[in-house]
Design an enzyme around this catalytic site. Structure first.
Site, PDB file in Angstrom:
ATOM      1  N   ARG A  41     106.438  10.914  12.378  1.00  0.00           N
ATOM      2  CA  ARG A  41     105.186  10.182  12.192  1.00  0.00           C
ATOM      3  C   ARG A  41     103.993  11.309  12.263  1.00  0.00           C
ATOM      4  O   ARG A  41     104.024  12.294  13.246  1.00  0.00           O
ATOM      5  CB  ARG A  41     104.749   8.969  12.925  1.00  0.00           C
ATOM      6  CG  ARG A  41     104.621   9.401  14.445  1.00  0.00           C
ATOM      7  CD  ARG A  41     103.314   9.252  14.824  1.00  0.00           C
ATOM      8  NE  ARG A  41     103.140   9.754  16.286  1.00  0.00           N
ATOM      9  CZ  ARG A  41     103.012  11.030  16.708  1.00  0.00           C
ATOM     10  NH1 ARG A  41     103.137  11.979  15.895  1.00  0.00           N
ATOM     11  NH2 ARG A  41     102.855  11.412  18.235  1.00  0.00           N
ATOM     12  N   GLY A 152     104.305  17.531  18.042  1.00  0.00           N
ATOM     13  CA  GLY A 152     103.615  16.404  17.817  1.00  0.00           C
ATOM     14  C   GLY A 152     103.715  15.239  16.899  1.00  0.00           C
ATOM     15  O   GLY A 152     102.836  14.730  16.470  1.00  0.00           O
ATOM     16  N   ASP A 200     104.992   5.881  18.530  1.00  0.00           N
ATOM     17  CA  ASP A 200     105.743   6.703  18.043  1.00  0.00           C
ATOM     18  C   ASP A 200     107.136   5.954  17.626  1.00  0.00           C
ATOM     19  O   ASP A 200     107.711   5.892  16.382  1.00  0.00           O
ATOM     20  CB  ASP A 200     106.252   7.766  18.668  1.00  0.00           C
ATOM     21  CG  ASP A 200     105.128   8.994  19.155  1.00  0.00           C
ATOM     22  OD1 ASP A 200     104.054   8.506  18.779  1.00  0.00           O
ATOM     23  OD2 ASP A 200     105.280   9.758  20.127  1.00  0.00           O
TER      24      ASP A 200
HETATM   25  C1  GLA Z   1     102.719  10.910  22.356  1.00  0.00           C
HETATM   26  C2  GLA Z   1     103.238   9.535  22.794  1.00  0.00           C
HETATM   27  C3  GLA Z   1     102.416   8.388  22.165  1.00  0.00           C
HETATM   28  C4  GLA Z   1     101.086   8.492  22.239  1.00  0.00           C
HETATM   29  C5  GLA Z   1     100.536   9.828  21.713  1.00  0.00           C
HETATM   30  C6  GLA Z   1      99.050  10.267  21.735  1.00  0.00           C
HETATM   31  O1  GLA Z   1     103.015  11.028  21.114  1.00  0.00           O
HETATM   32  O2  GLA Z   1     104.624   9.474  22.632  1.00  0.00           O
HETATM   33  O3  GLA Z   1     102.880   7.130  22.810  1.00  0.00           O
HETATM   34  O4  GLA Z   1     100.598   8.189  23.520  1.00  0.00           O
HETATM   35  O5  GLA Z   1     101.142  10.764  22.466  1.00  0.00           O
HETATM   36  O6  GLA Z   1      98.435   9.247  21.087  1.00  0.00           O
END
Ligand code: GLA
Length: 416
Positions: A41, A152, A200
């Protein structure tokens, strides 16, 4: 030939599924009965809000993890292979597995290791089957992924969802998508030791082609918001090629600051705070880290709701403005960005044809997301590469992504 600065070619999801099938055949000599795809994502906005019951606006992308699975020929053990790491995880799903227990070969399930994610998800799914009186069996499973690891873009959640959906399909468990997402998150907390929110896993489960997802992480109410046409706006991901580790203490520190801030404000979660209550709180003023957390989360929630409205109305200029504000808050207030990401975001944002840009995901490295006119893509790619070169930063890699469907099964069991 492609110019070196043009977006990398996206590997189509089908190619990833084929690789998962080939990996299974090469390791177990068996063909898959079920193959699943689960997307990574990009979060457009709503960063570091999910674990405070807030709002997020991600899209599922056309970069996926794929799991190819077959019932194990040996009923006493499951095996998992992946294309991004050596080795095999061997374990037995007939009995509950606890996060600390060693695998049959004596090796521990080390939090953060890929095996902790894989074993964790299957173990939680097997527990779910047991508690619903459903049959489950040991499995042979191979996973391939083209979601950059640690970039990320939710490589972990897509990995988890591909496995969970494969097991659910082959064991014939009827699990609604958000429940599947939530089981995967539980596995990540318990086995991988990462205290992530739900964003996510939820978007990997609920993504819809051509749409973003506005998710209320408290009520888990999900609303799909149409994206603009592909000729009108593109979503470009720019990988800083700086690796981040979510399990690192910094993510947990931010979570802890949010928890402290909520408690100092006397509210259940930061979702319930207002900027006025934050500004007027004497206890919060004595804890600068908690104050910053409260300010970021509260303003980011407001920006996310406005951004969803702007996206729905086709107002890309407003969406872009909010993305840039979001980045500033993540950089200056919540402090989860890094110089490499800031350089990319600034170089992109100052290019004509760009609506907005910001870091995306957990931060401390990883990727930036840019919304722009498609014809501006080559110039943005060139500019971020040259800005990074000037700073002696790693060379960023850019690729266009498209809002895609969530987790899906490609083949159903042959003997079903
Ligand atoms: C990571 C975590 C999510 C969210 C993001 C920041 O991707 O897995 O749950 O907290 O960081 O938005």
């Amino acid at each position: 030939m492609r110019s070196p600065n043009s977006p990398e070619h996206e590997a189509p999801p089908d190619a990833t599924a084929r690789r998962a099938g080939e990996l299974l055949r090469s390791r177990s000599s068996l063909s898959p009965d079920v193959t699943t795809l689960a997307p990574g994502r990009v979060n457009l906005i709503g960063e570091h809000t999910d674990y405070s019951g807030g709002f997020v606006l991600p899209i599922a992308i056309d970069r996926v993890a794929s799991a190819a699975v077959v019932i194990s020929p040996d009923p006493t053990r499951s095996r998992i292979w992946t294309d991004h790491a050596q080795g095999v995880a061997t374990f037995d799903l007939r009995r509950p597995i606890s996060p600390g227990s060693p695998l049959p070969d004596g090796s521990p399930i080390t939090p953060g290791d890929w095996r902790s994610y894989a074993v964790g998800v299957l173990s939680i799914l097997a527990d779910h089957a047991r508690s619903h009186g459903a049959l489950h069996s040991n499995l042979d499973l191979a996973i391939a992924s083209d979601v950059p690891i640690g970039g990320g873009l939710s490589s972990s959640a897509s990995f988890e969802l591909s496995i969970a959906a494969a097991a659910a399909e082959i064991w014939r468990l009827e699990i609604p998508p958000l429940t599947l997402a939530s089981l995967c998150r539980t596995a990540e907390h318990r086995f991988a030791g990462v205290p992530c929110g739900l964003m996510d896993q939820a978007i990997s489960a609920l993504g819809r082609s051509g749409h973003a997802l506005l998710l209320d992480c408290r009520s888990e109410r999900a609303e799909h918001v149409p994206m603009p046409g592909e000729d009108q706006a593109a979503v470009l991901v720019i990988n800083s090629n700086v690796r981040h580790s979510l399990s690192s203490s910094r993510y947990s520190q931010r979570r802890e600051a949010c928890r402290r801030a909520a408690s100092l404000l006397g509210v259940p979660e930061l979702r319930d705070a207002t900027t006025a209550s934050i500004a007027n709180s004497a206890p919060l003023s004595r804890d600068p880290e908690a104050f910053a957390a409260a300010m970021h989360v509260t303003t980011e929630n407001a920006r996310t709701l406005s951004a969803a409205a702007a996206l729905g109305a086709g107002d890309l200029v407003e969406l872009g403005r909010l993305m840039i504000e979001s980045h500033r808050s993540l950089r200056d207030v919540y402090r989860v960005s890094c110089p490499e990401l800031d350089t990319i975001v600034d170089a992109a944002a100052s290019t004509p044809g760009v609506f907005g840009s910001r870091m995306t995901g957990g931060g401390f490295g990883g990727c930036a997301v840019v919304i722009l006119q498609p014809q501006a893509i080559p110039v943005v790619c060139e500019r971020v590469v040259s800005a990074a070169r000037d700073m002696n930063f790693p060379r960023p890699a850019s690729f266009r992504v498209r809002a895609s469907d969530g987790v899906r099964t490609l083949q159903t069991p042959r003997n079903g």
